[in-house]
Design an enzyme around this catalytic site. Structure first.
Site, PDB file in Angstrom:
ATOM      1  N   ASP A 174       0.854  -1.186   0.000  1.00  0.00           N
ATOM      2  CA  ASP A 174       0.000   0.000   0.000  1.00  0.00           C
ATOM      3  C   ASP A 174       0.899   1.248   0.000  1.00  0.00           C
ATOM      4  O   ASP A 174       1.773   1.370  -0.849  1.00  0.00           O
ATOM      5  CB  ASP A 174      -0.953  -0.081   1.213  1.00  0.00           C
ATOM      6  CG  ASP A 174      -1.973   1.027   1.292  1.00  0.00           C
ATOM      7  OD1 ASP A 174      -2.997   0.938   0.597  1.00  0.00           O
ATOM      8  OD2 ASP A 174      -1.746   1.980   2.063  1.00  0.00           O
TER       9      ASP A 174
ATOM     10  N   HIS B 251      -7.040  -6.636  -0.480  1.00  0.00           N
ATOM     11  CA  HIS B 251      -5.978  -5.649  -0.319  1.00  0.00           C
ATOM     12  C   HIS B 251      -5.007  -5.974   0.810  1.00  0.00           C
ATOM     13  O   HIS B 251      -3.843  -5.584   0.760  1.00  0.00           O
ATOM     14  CB  HIS B 251      -6.603  -4.273  -0.071  1.00  0.00           C
ATOM     15  CG  HIS B 251      -5.607  -3.155  -0.048  1.00  0.00           C
ATOM     16  ND1 HIS B 251      -4.856  -2.810  -1.154  1.00  0.00           N
ATOM     17  CD2 HIS B 251      -5.212  -2.319   0.946  1.00  0.00           C
ATOM     18  CE1 HIS B 251      -4.064  -1.798  -0.851  1.00  0.00           C
ATOM     19  NE2 HIS B 251      -4.250  -1.491   0.420  1.00  0.00           N
TER      20      HIS B 251
END
Length: 310
Positions: A108, A290
């Site tokens: 991320d 994610h």
């Protein structure tokens, strides 16, 4: 999940006029350093399942809570979170351990820091492993301006910049609910929601899908944000246009051997022409959303160790 792990106790290390809370394991002569960089809104603890396998494979594992997180320093000035400061922290962390370079792993926002580390300080990066967030092309318009044109002013990157303090306060007031709703997997398909996504998550009393982690693990994140508030970490977003300007004269090509791992259920799309900017890249994917290093730790660890041994 039956993965055994021991997460190290932290040390406060002075770098770049701040202190970083650093968790490390496997230090010793002849061991290769590997630095793991977390994303938002995360914590060094997000890498808990990677520590033991990497140490057993012979690596010196170094995991900082980056500036604005946990017990690391949280500067007041927004510009103290620009990409020069974030990568500068990692350069001085290498200097502290007297390492010429290291393998860098990012997830991320941490992946964004690692991509930029390779551009701003290429001699300090030996290899790259990035999760979920592909290389970000520096286009003709600053990033927040570009994102506002495409997604509108309610897109959370834009909202963080255009309405400073608004989301921060709502996330601070609803931290447990926000993190509980965010850290989910196997979320059923739903129509796009109106308004600002992160505020909606903070205000929602219904968590969709399945929890990514236990309440005990989530408490580590929650305690970190109760301590710092969300503003320091959100300030990373408030430097995106500044970063765009800072990178104006920097070569956009990354030459280090790179492994890019996508989550097949992640909403972040792959970059189709990533090889144009990262020519020495291997691309893999896992059946995950994610939060890939927590959703699929065994598969990811195997993928990382196999790639590093090649």
């Amino acid at each position: 999940m039956n993965i055994n792990f021991e997460f190290p106790t932290p040390t406060l290390i002075s770098v770049n006029v701040i202190e970083l809370e650093v968790f490390e394991a496997g230090q010793g002569v002849g061991r290769q350093p590997i630095i793991l960089c977390h994303g938002w809104p995360e914590h060094a603890y997000s890498w808990r399942y990677q520590v033991t396998p990497l140490v057993e494979a012979g690596y010196h594992v170094i995991i900082p809570n980056q500036r604005g997180y946990g017990n690391s320093t949280c500067p007041k000035e927004v510009t103290k979170y620009d990409i020069e400061h974030l990568t500068g922290d990692l350069v001085e962390l290498l200097d502290y351990y007297q390492y010429e370079n290291a393998i860098f792993v990012g997830h991320d926002w941490g992946a964004s820091v690692v991509w930029n580390m390779a551009m701003l300080h290429p001699e300090r990066v030996s290899k790259i492993i990035n999760l979920c967030l592909p290389y970000q092309v520096r286009g003709e318009k600053p990033w927040i301006d570009f994102l506002e044109e495409i997604f509108g002013e309610d897109y959370y990157f834009v909202h963080f910049n255009k309405k400073p303090g608004v989301a921060d306060a709502i996330l601070d007031d609803n931290a447990a609910q926000f993190l509980t709703n965010l850290y989910r997997k196997n979320i059923p398909a739903q129509a796009p929601s109106q308004g600002m996504e992160m505020i909606n998550l903070a205000n929602s009393t219904q968590a969709l899908g399945e929890a990514v982690m236990s309440d005990k693990d989530l408490a580590v994140y929650l305690n970190g944000f109760k301590q710092t508030g969300f503003t320091p970490s959100i300030n990373w977003y408030r430097n995106l246009n500044r970063n765009w300007h800072l990178l104006a004269e920097v070569s956009p090509i990354i030459h280090q051997p790179t492994l890019m791992v996508y989550g097949e259920k992640d909403i972040i799309p792959p970059l189709p022409n990533i090889q144009d900017f990262v020519p020495n890249i291997d691309i893999e994917s896992l059946d995950a959303g994610h939060w890939i290093q927590e959703e699929r730790p065994e598969e990811l660890n195997k993928m990382i160790l196999n790639w590093l041994s090649e």
